[in-house]
Design a protein around this motif. Structure first.
Motif, PDB file in Angstrom:
ATOM      1  N   ASN A  22       0.778  -1.237   0.071  1.00 29.52           N
ATOM      2  CA  ASN A  22      -0.082  -0.067  -0.253  1.00 29.52           C
ATOM      3  C   ASN A  22       0.797   1.486  -0.091  1.00 29.52           C
ATOM      4  O   ASN A  22       0.346   2.305   0.415  1.00 29.52           O
ATOM      5  CB  ASN A  22      -0.975   0.052   1.204  1.00 29.52           C
ATOM      6  N   ALA A  23       1.991   1.281  -0.468  1.00 27.06           N
ATOM      7  CA  ALA A  23       3.047   2.417  -0.375  1.00 27.06           C
ATOM      8  C   ALA A  23       2.548   3.567  -1.184  1.00 27.06           C
ATOM      9  O   ALA A  23       1.891   3.491  -2.191  1.00 27.06           O
ATOM     10  CB  ALA A  23       4.424   1.946  -0.835  1.00 27.06           C
ATOM     11  N   ASP A  72      -0.215  -2.815   4.535  1.00 30.97           N
ATOM     12  CA  ASP A  72       0.030  -4.375   4.473  1.00 30.97           C
ATOM     13  C   ASP A  72       1.477  -4.785   3.998  1.00 30.97           C
ATOM     14  O   ASP A  72       1.864  -4.148   2.921  1.00 30.97           O
ATOM     15  CB  ASP A  72      -0.895  -5.153   3.735  1.00 30.97           C
ATOM     16  N   PHE A  73       2.135  -5.351   4.337  1.00 33.93           N
ATOM     17  CA  PHE A  73       3.578  -6.124   3.989  1.00 33.93           C
ATOM     18  C   PHE A  73       3.407  -7.608   3.907  1.00 33.93           C
ATOM     19  O   PHE A  73       2.843  -8.137   4.821  1.00 33.93           O
ATOM     20  CB  PHE A  73       4.699  -6.014   5.168  1.00 33.93           C
ATOM     21  N   VAL A  74       4.099  -7.944   2.914  1.00 37.17           N
ATOM     22  CA  VAL A  74       4.328  -9.443   2.566  1.00 37.17           C
ATOM     23  C   VAL A  74       5.901  -9.928   3.085  1.00 37.17           C
ATOM     24  O   VAL A  74       6.790  -8.956   2.491  1.00 37.17           O
ATOM     25  CB  VAL A  74       3.965  -9.805   1.215  1.00 37.17           C
ATOM     26  N   PHE A  75       6.157 -10.794   3.891  1.00 38.92           N
ATOM     27  CA  PHE A  75       7.190 -11.218   4.320  1.00 38.92           C
ATOM     28  C   PHE A  75       7.701 -12.434   3.792  1.00 38.92           C
ATOM     29  O   PHE A  75       6.749 -13.539   3.745  1.00 38.92           O
ATOM     30  CB  PHE A  75       7.369 -11.491   5.738  1.00 38.92           C
ATOM     31  N   MET A  76       8.839 -12.615   3.161  1.00 33.92           N
ATOM     32  CA  MET A  76       9.083 -13.936   2.448  1.00 33.92           C
ATOM     33  C   MET A  76      10.582 -14.263   2.806  1.00 33.92           C
ATOM     34  O   MET A  76      11.309 -13.683   2.684  1.00 33.92           O
ATOM     35  CB  MET A  76       9.268 -13.455   1.062  1.00 33.92           C
ATOM     36  N   ILE A  77      10.453 -15.692   3.091  1.00 31.57           N
ATOM     37  CA  ILE A  77      11.780 -16.265   3.342  1.00 31.57           C
ATOM     38  C   ILE A  77      11.720 -17.841   2.676  1.00 31.57           C
ATOM     39  O   ILE A  77      10.785 -18.621   2.528  1.00 31.57           O
ATOM     40  CB  ILE A  77      11.907 -16.727   4.813  1.00 31.57           C
ATOM     41  N   GLU A  78      12.749 -17.617   1.597  1.00 34.71           N
ATOM     42  CA  GLU A  78      12.708 -18.974   0.701  1.00 34.71           C
ATOM     43  C   GLU A  78      11.455 -18.975  -0.065  1.00 34.71           C
ATOM     44  O   GLU A  78      10.842 -17.979  -0.734  1.00 34.71           O
ATOM     45  CB  GLU A  78      13.162 -20.197   1.537  1.00 34.71           C
ATOM     46  N   ASP A  79      10.390 -20.072   0.045  1.00 32.34           N
ATOM     47  CA  ASP A  79       9.335 -20.267  -0.594  1.00 32.34           C
ATOM     48  C   ASP A  79       8.152 -20.130   0.267  1.00 32.34           C
ATOM     49  O   ASP A  79       7.203 -20.429  -0.035  1.00 32.34           O
ATOM     50  CB  ASP A  79       9.322 -21.886  -1.204  1.00 32.34           C
ATOM     51  N   THR A  80       8.236 -19.452   1.511  1.00 28.16           N
ATOM     52  CA  THR A  80       7.231 -19.349   2.281  1.00 28.16           C
ATOM     53  C   THR A  80       7.142 -17.873   2.609  1.00 28.16           C
ATOM     54  O   THR A  80       7.925 -16.867   2.284  1.00 28.16           O
ATOM     55  CB  THR A  80       7.593 -19.687   3.693  1.00 28.16           C
TER      56      THR A  80
END
Length: 85
Positions: A22-23, A72-80
């Motif tokens: 939402n930036a 809202d932020f989406v946090f990503m670590i590898e495929d999660t």
């Protein structure tokens, strides 16, 4: 969780990326926020943990000021991935 399934000691880099939904300006699609290098013995499992605060989610806006906006932020670590507000 990182598991060394090999027969030798090794290392693995875990990278934490975010995407801001939402930036007020269009940010990078995916931005590296933190990383950890985990060293493990053969057969060993380890947990990588990250602590993120408001300043870690800041970006430069159209007035060239570093800010953190609500959204809202989406946090990503590898495929999660997970979304947080």
């Amino acid at each position: 969780m990182v598991k060394n399934a090999g027969k030798l000691a090794g290392k693995h880099t875990i990278e934490l990326y975010t995407r801001y939904l939402n930036a007020s300006v269009t940010p990078n699609k995916k931005r590296l926020r933190s990383f950890k290098i985990i060293f493990s013995k053969a057969g060993e499992s380890q947990m990588g943990r990250f602590a993120i605060n408001k300043d870690d989610l800041a970006f430069v806006n159209s007035q060239l000021m570093t800010i953190t906006e609500p959204g809202d932020f989406v946090f990503m670590i590898e495929d999660t991935q997970a979304t947080f507000s």
